[in-house]
Design an enzyme around this catalytic site. Structure first.
Site, mmCIF file in Angstrom:
data_model
loop_
_atom_site.group_PDB
_atom_site.id
_atom_site.type_symbol
_atom_site.label_atom_id
_atom_site.label_comp_id
_atom_site.label_asym_id
_atom_site.label_seq_id
_atom_site.Cartn_x
_atom_site.Cartn_y
_atom_site.Cartn_z
ATOM 1 N N LYS A 144 0.847 -1.204 0.000
ATOM 2 C CA LYS A 144 0.000 0.000 0.000
ATOM 3 C C LYS A 144 0.876 1.245 0.000
ATOM 4 C CE LYS A 144 -4.027 -1.802 2.443
ATOM 5 N NZ LYS A 144 -4.564 -2.144 3.756
ATOM 6 N N GLN A 167 -5.409 -1.443 9.566
ATOM 7 C CA GLN A 167 -5.323 -2.777 8.976
ATOM 8 C C GLN A 167 -6.024 -3.803 9.873
ATOM 9 O OE1 GLN A 167 -3.900 -3.511 5.928
ATOM 10 N NE2 GLN A 167 -4.652 -5.582 6.229
ATOM 11 N N ASP A 206 -11.564 2.933 3.783
ATOM 12 C CA ASP A 206 -11.928 1.514 3.698
ATOM 13 C C ASP A 206 -13.446 1.343 3.575
ATOM 14 O OD1 ASP A 206 -10.267 -0.640 3.452
ATOM 15 O OD2 ASP A 206 -9.840 -0.869 5.587
#
Ligand code: NDP
Length: 323
Positions: A52, A96, A119
C-alpha cells in the site's frame, strides 16, 4: 472460452489515472495523504501494508505508516486515530484488519472521521451506501463493480448472485450491484440448492473463502464470473483433484496474496486459487476473473482512488472525471 478479465492491467491503468489526478491537484496546493495503522507483526498484513505504501507513493501521494506493537492498548490506538483525524495532511485513514483480540474493531473503525474512512467500513459509510447517499465504498467491492462495468457496460436489469454475506465483501458488493440496478440474490452457507441459485446468475460473484467451491456446471453459459476468493492451497491437493493448470509457485508478490491475509506457508509447493473452479468455469462463462490477477490488484487501486476522492471532498474540489 470465456474472456479473461485482466484485473492487473485494469488496476495499473486506474493507478495511473489516479496519479494524473493527484498531479493535477498539486497545482491547487493539495497533496492527498493516506495513513495506515498496523498493530502487531502478522507477516501477510506487513506485506500488504508495504505494498500500500509503495503504491501510494508511486501515485504521488503522501504515505504515513504507523506500525504499533501487538500489545498496543485500545486507548493508544484510538489516540492515534484522533491525531490522524485532526491532521490536515491526512485525507485517508486505514486501520489494517484484523486487530488483536483485545481491541474492539468496531470501536476503532467508528472512531475514524467518516470523510477519511477510505476503507468504507465506518457504520455511517455502510449506512450511506445502503440508502444510496454519497459514500466512500469499500475497496474490494468497488473493484468488482469497476471490472463489471468495464466488461459489461450498463448493468441494469441483470441478475447478480453474490455468494457470501460478509461485511467487507459480500454485503457491500450486493449493495453496489443493487445501486447499479441489478436484481440481486445473496447466497451464503445456509442457502439451499446453491448450484441452482448460481445457474440463474447473469453475474456471479463468489466471495466465500472455499477453494474452487463453484463448479463449471454452476455457471450459466455466457455469465460473467467475478472470483473474489483468495485461497492458498497445496499444489499436491489440486493435482490430486485433477487440476489441469498445475502449480505456478509463489504469487506472494502480487496484491492478491497480501489482501488475503494469508502468508505463504514454509515448505511445499503451494498456489493461490479462487472460490471458482477456474478451468471448468472458463469453458462456460462469457467472462471471468482469474486468481491471482483478477479482483485482488483492484483493492489497493481502489484504496488510492478513495484517498483521492476523500482529499477532493475535504478540500471542496470537484472529483476528477472518469474515476
Ligand atoms: P468471510 O469468511 O467473512 O465470509 C464468507 C462468506 O461465505 C460467509 O457469508 C459464509 O456464509 C459464506 N460461505 C462460507 N461457506 C460457504 C458455502 N459452502 N456455501 C455458500 N456460502 C458459504 O470471508 P470474506 O468475505 O472476508 O472473504 C471471502 C473471500 O474473499 C476469501 O477468500 C478472502 O480471502 C477473499 N478476499 C479477497 C480480497 C481481495 O482483495 N481480492 C479482499 C477480501 C477478501 P455465512 O455468512 O452463512 O457463514
Amino acid at each position: 472460452m470465456a474472456t479473461i478479465i485482466d484485473g492487473r492491467a485494469f488496476a495499473a491503468d486506474l493507478r495511473a489515472r489516479v496519479g494524473e489526478a493527484v498531479a493535477g491537484l498539486a497545482a491547487r496546493g493539495v497533496r492527498p495523504g493516506l495513513a495506515v495503522a498496523l498493530v502487531g507483526d502478522d507477516p501477510a498484513s506487513g506485506v500488504y501494508v508495504r505494498n500500500k505504501g509503495k503504491q501510494t507513493r508511486a501515485a504521488g501521494m503522501n504515505s504515513f505508516e504507523h506500525k504499533l506493537p501487538a500489545d498496543t492498548g485500545q486507548d493508544e490506538l484510538l489516540a492515534l486515530v484522533a491525531r490522524l483525524n485532526a491532521d490536515p495532511q491526512v485525507h485517508g485513514i486505514l486501520v489494517q484488519l484484523p486487530l488483536p483480540a483485545h481491541i474492539d474493531e468496531a470501536k476503532v473503525i467508528n472512531a475514524i472521521r467518516v470523510d477519511k474512512d477510505v476503507d468504507g467500513f465506518h457504520f455511517e459509510n455502510v449506512g450511506r451506501l445502503s440508502v444510496g447517499a454519497e459514500a466512500l465504498p469499500p475497496c474490494t467491492p468497488a473493484g468488482c463493480l469497476l471490472l463489471l462495468r468495464h466488461q459489461l457496460g450498463d448493468l441494469t436489469g441483470r441478475h447478480a448472485v453474490v455468494i457470501g454475506r460478509s461485511n467487507i465483501v459480500g454485503k457491500p458488493v450486493a449493495q453496489l450491484l443493487l445501486r447499479a440496478h441489478c436484481t440481486v440474490t445473496i447466497a451464503h452457507s445456509r442457502t439451499r440448492d446453491l448450484p441452482v441459485v448460481c445457474r440463474a446468475a447473469d453475474i456471479l460473484v463468489a466471495a466465500v473463502g472455499v477453494p474452487q467451491l463453484v463448479k463449471g456446471d454452476w455457471v450459466r453459459p455466457g455469465a460473467t464470473v467475478i472470483d473474489v476468493g483468495i485461497n492458498r492451497v497445496a499444489a499436491a491437493d489440486l493435482d490430486a483433484a485433477g487440476d489441469a493448470a498445475g502449480a505456478s509457485g509463489d504469487a506472494g508478490a502480487s496484491g492478491d496474496a497480501g489482501a488475503s491475509g494469508d502468508a505463504k506457508p514454509a515448505g511445499g509447493a503451494t498456489r493461490l486459487v479462487g472460490d471458482v473452479d477456474f478451468a471448468a468455469a472458463q469453458q462456460v462463462a462469457g467472462a471471468i476473473t482469474p486468481v491471482p490477477g483478477g479482483v485482488g490488484p483492484m483493492t489497493i487501486a481502489c484504496l488510492l482512488r478513495n484517498t483521492l476522492l476523500a482529499a477532493c471532498r475535504i478540500h471542496g474540489i470537484e472529483a476528477p472525471a472518469g474515476l
